[in-house]
Design a protein around this motif. Structure first.
Motif, short mmCIF file in Angstrom:
data_model
loop_
_atom_site.label_atom_id
_atom_site.label_comp_id
_atom_site.label_asym_id
_atom_site.label_seq_id
_atom_site.Cartn_x
_atom_site.Cartn_y
_atom_site.Cartn_z
N THR A 297 0.91 -1.17 0.04
CA THR A 297 -0.46 -0.20 0.03
C THR A 297 0.90 1.05 0.23
O THR A 297 -0.01 2.51 -0.24
CB THR A 297 -0.92 0.21 0.91
OG1 THR A 297 -0.31 0.26 2.34
CG2 THR A 297 -1.77 -0.88 1.39
N THR A 298 2.34 1.03 -0.20
CA THR A 298 3.33 2.55 -0.11
C THR A 298 3.01 3.59 -0.69
O THR A 298 2.43 2.90 -2.48
CB THR A 298 4.52 2.03 -0.54
OG1 THR A 298 4.58 1.18 -0.12
CG2 THR A 298 4.99 2.68 0.36
N GLY A 299 2.93 4.51 -0.53
CA GLY A 299 2.22 5.44 -1.77
C GLY A 299 0.86 5.58 -2.47
O GLY A 299 0.44 6.67 -3.42
N MET A 355 -5.48 0.07 -7.42
CA MET A 355 -4.79 -0.81 -7.99
C MET A 355 -3.28 -0.59 -7.70
O MET A 355 -2.82 -1.64 -8.41
CB MET A 355 -5.54 -0.64 -9.24
CG MET A 355 -6.53 -0.89 -9.99
SD MET A 355 -7.01 -0.06 -11.46
CE MET A 355 -6.07 -0.67 -12.25
N CYS A 356 -3.36 0.24 -7.68
CA CYS A 356 -1.58 0.87 -6.81
C CYS A 356 -1.25 -0.46 -5.16
O CYS A 356 -0.16 -0.46 -5.54
CB CYS A 356 -1.18 2.08 -6.76
SG CYS A 356 -0.91 2.72 -4.70
N CYS A 357 -2.41 -0.63 -4.66
CA CYS A 357 -2.04 -1.43 -3.87
C CYS A 357 -1.54 -3.70 -4.82
O CYS A 357 -1.14 -3.89 -3.57
CB CYS A 357 -2.85 -1.35 -2.48
SG CYS A 357 -3.40 -0.02 -2.05
N GLU A 358 -2.00 -3.76 -5.94
CA GLU A 358 -1.86 -4.31 -5.93
C GLU A 358 -0.55 -5.08 -6.75
O GLU A 358 -0.60 -6.43 -6.25
CB GLU A 358 -2.95 -4.80 -7.06
CG GLU A 358 -4.26 -4.97 -7.22
CD GLU A 358 -5.31 -5.03 -8.62
OE1 GLU A 358 -4.82 -4.98 -8.74
OE2 GLU A 358 -6.76 -4.62 -8.10
N ARG A 359 0.34 -3.90 -6.49
CA ARG A 359 2.03 -4.20 -7.75
C ARG A 359 2.69 -3.63 -5.55
O ARG A 359 2.36 -2.67 -5.26
CB ARG A 359 1.69 -3.36 -8.46
CG ARG A 359 1.08 -3.64 -9.33
CD ARG A 359 0.80 -3.51 -11.05
NE ARG A 359 0.34 -2.26 -11.16
CZ ARG A 359 0.05 -1.49 -12.80
NH1 ARG A 359 0.97 -2.06 -13.52
NH2 ARG A 359 -0.47 -0.92 -12.75
N ARG A 360 3.86 -4.30 -6.12
CA ARG A 360 4.67 -3.62 -5.69
C ARG A 360 5.36 -2.62 -5.73
O ARG A 360 5.36 -1.96 -7.11
CB ARG A 360 5.96 -4.44 -4.97
CG ARG A 360 5.60 -5.63 -4.85
CD ARG A 360 7.45 -5.92 -3.41
NE ARG A 360 6.41 -7.25 -2.73
CZ ARG A 360 5.59 -7.86 -1.69
NH1 ARG A 360 5.05 -6.46 -1.41
NH2 ARG A 360 5.31 -8.59 -1.19
N GLY A 361 5.87 -1.57 -5.02
CA GLY A 361 6.76 -0.28 -5.53
C GLY A 361 5.63 1.08 -5.69
O GLY A 361 4.16 0.67 -3.76
N THR A 362 6.04 1.93 -5.31
CA THR A 362 5.19 3.12 -5.34
C THR A 362 4.66 3.91 -6.86
O THR A 362 3.93 3.11 -7.58
CB THR A 362 6.09 4.14 -4.51
OG1 THR A 362 6.54 3.59 -3.46
CG2 THR A 362 5.53 5.90 -3.64
NA NA Z 1 2.21 -0.36 -4.47
#
Ligand code: NA
Ligand code: ADP
Length: 377
Positions: A297-299, A355-362
């Motif tokens: 959930t970063t970012g 959707m950004c929580c489904e993938r690693r990274g910011t």
């Molecule tokens: Na993410």
């Protein structure tokens, strides 16, 4: 899409983001390093970070025009290059003699992390110096329809941006993250903020600070009545409506993100213009349904903020376009925002942040507008 809309409308919305820009350095480790220990990392990555840069990237991915104003060092030229490749206007990036701000991030095998933040060039006052030296004179500030601020640069720089943009009639959006000190929050010019974007902890922090100011002023009996509902024990709705009732917030719309529970918006500034809507001041939307579960959930908050502001910008463009069609008869000219307009904006922002929580990274995990729309279709 957004660009075509911009051309059709009478105004072209743009957002100045005055904020932080960092070199995020990830070290993959077996465990977070302990006192006295020396540890080799099994992997290393350099990424663009800083809340200001993250939010500018989210605006660009959402299809909006973002103009980033911040300071890097010579070691950070690659970051400017990457920002430019996102389609962000990077002319406002100043290169200083200081080192680029940096986050040293250890990530262990469980995905737990530990971060050292080095503010570096973000805390240089070069920007305000260059504003003062501008050919149009001291007090110059880039003209945009919108301004987006966080709290990873010196507060005087934030104030300068806020006062300047407000004087130009820009829509001001503030995401006070990380939270300023209590005393600073009491002095913050909240009355100039059109949209406050906070998570729950930040909402409690802001209310705790500004309500304390109120409590210091009331008599001791009144104080004991107020104690019954301290920020910590209030429901989120109670908290947000109490915050909104504070004098400095009467014309501020509040958008509170609730993590896996989505988002809660309180929009008194919209209602005051349209009495027929008074019955329902809260708008609550659930989080997006994720296809792949939550990875990181970063970012997410920054992704939400950028997409949200892009939605405000598109609304401003379409409202101005409509004014043309209607012959400028409506109210003061521009079409006012209604609940359904805001709901539409929030829905897109919640989907993107989910959707950004489904993938690693910011920023690497931020979806593009077309990915978001494909998911919503
Ligand atoms: Na993410
Ligand atoms: P912050 O990252 O600033 O603490 P939140 O945790 O409230 O902010 O997350 C911002 C937004 O990201 C939420 O409003 C939601 O739309 C989305 N989000 C965050 N966590 C999740 C989750 N576990 N599942 C789905 N969406 C999430």
């Amino acid at each position: 899409d957004g660009t075509e809309k911009a051309k059709a409308g009478r105004i072209e919305a743009s957002c100045t983001v005055r904020g932080s820009i960092n070199h995020d350095e990830y070290f993959h480790v077996s465990h977070i390093v302990r006192p006295g220990e020396t540890l080799s990392s099994s992997g290393h990555e350099s990424r663009v970070g800083g809340k200001g840069a993250n939010q500018a990237v989210a605006i660009a991915l959402a299809g909006g025009t973002a103009r980033f104003y911040g300071t890097i060092g010579k070691d950070g030229l690659w970051i400017r290059e990457r920002m430019m490749r996102f389609g962000i206007d990077v002319e406002g990036i100043v290169v200083s003699e200081e080192l680029t701000g940096r986050a040293i991030i250890q990530v262990d095998e469980q995905g737990e992390n530990s971060i050292i933040l080095f503010p570096g060039a973000n805390y240089s006052d070069l920007h305000e110096q260059s504003f003062a030296r501008h050919p149009d004179g001291p007090g110059w500030f880039p003209t945009s329809t919108h301004l987006l601020l966080q709290n990873e640069i010196p507060l005087p720089a934030t104030y300068y941006a806020l006062h300047s943009a407000k004087a130009q009639g820009a829509v001001v959006v503030v995401n006070p993250s990380p939270l300023p000190e209590e005393e600073e929050m009491r002095r913050f010019p909240w009355e100039k903020v059109d949209w406050l974007v906070v998570n729950e902890a930040e909402a409690r922090g802001v209310y705790g600070a500004v309500a304390r100011r109120g409590m210091d002023e009331v008599s001791s009996q009144r104080q004991s009545q107020k104690k019954a509902s301290s920020p910590a024990s209030m429901s989120t709705r109670e908290l947000i409506s109490s915050l909104s009732a504070e004098p400095a917030f009467v014309s501020t719309n509040i958008v509170c993100t609730l993590g896996a529970d989505g988002v809660l918006a309180f929009v008194p500034a919209l209602h005051r213009r349209d009495n027929s809507l008074e019955a329902q001041e809260f708008i609550q939307l659930p989080a997006a349904k994720l296809l792949e579960g939550v990875k990181d959930t970063t970012g997410a908050g920054d992704c939400f903020a950028g997409y949200f502001v892009c939605g405000l910008m598109e609304f401003a463009e379409s409202a101005a376009g409509r004014r043309g069609e209607d012959g400028g008869t409506e109210g003061g000219g521009k079409r006012e925002m209604r609940e359904k307009d805001l709901e539409r904006i929030l829905k897109v922002a919640v989907q993107a942040a989910g959707m950004c929580c489904e993938r690693r990274g910011t920023i690497d995990s931020y979806p593009s507008r077309s990915e978001v729309e494909a998911r919503m279709a």
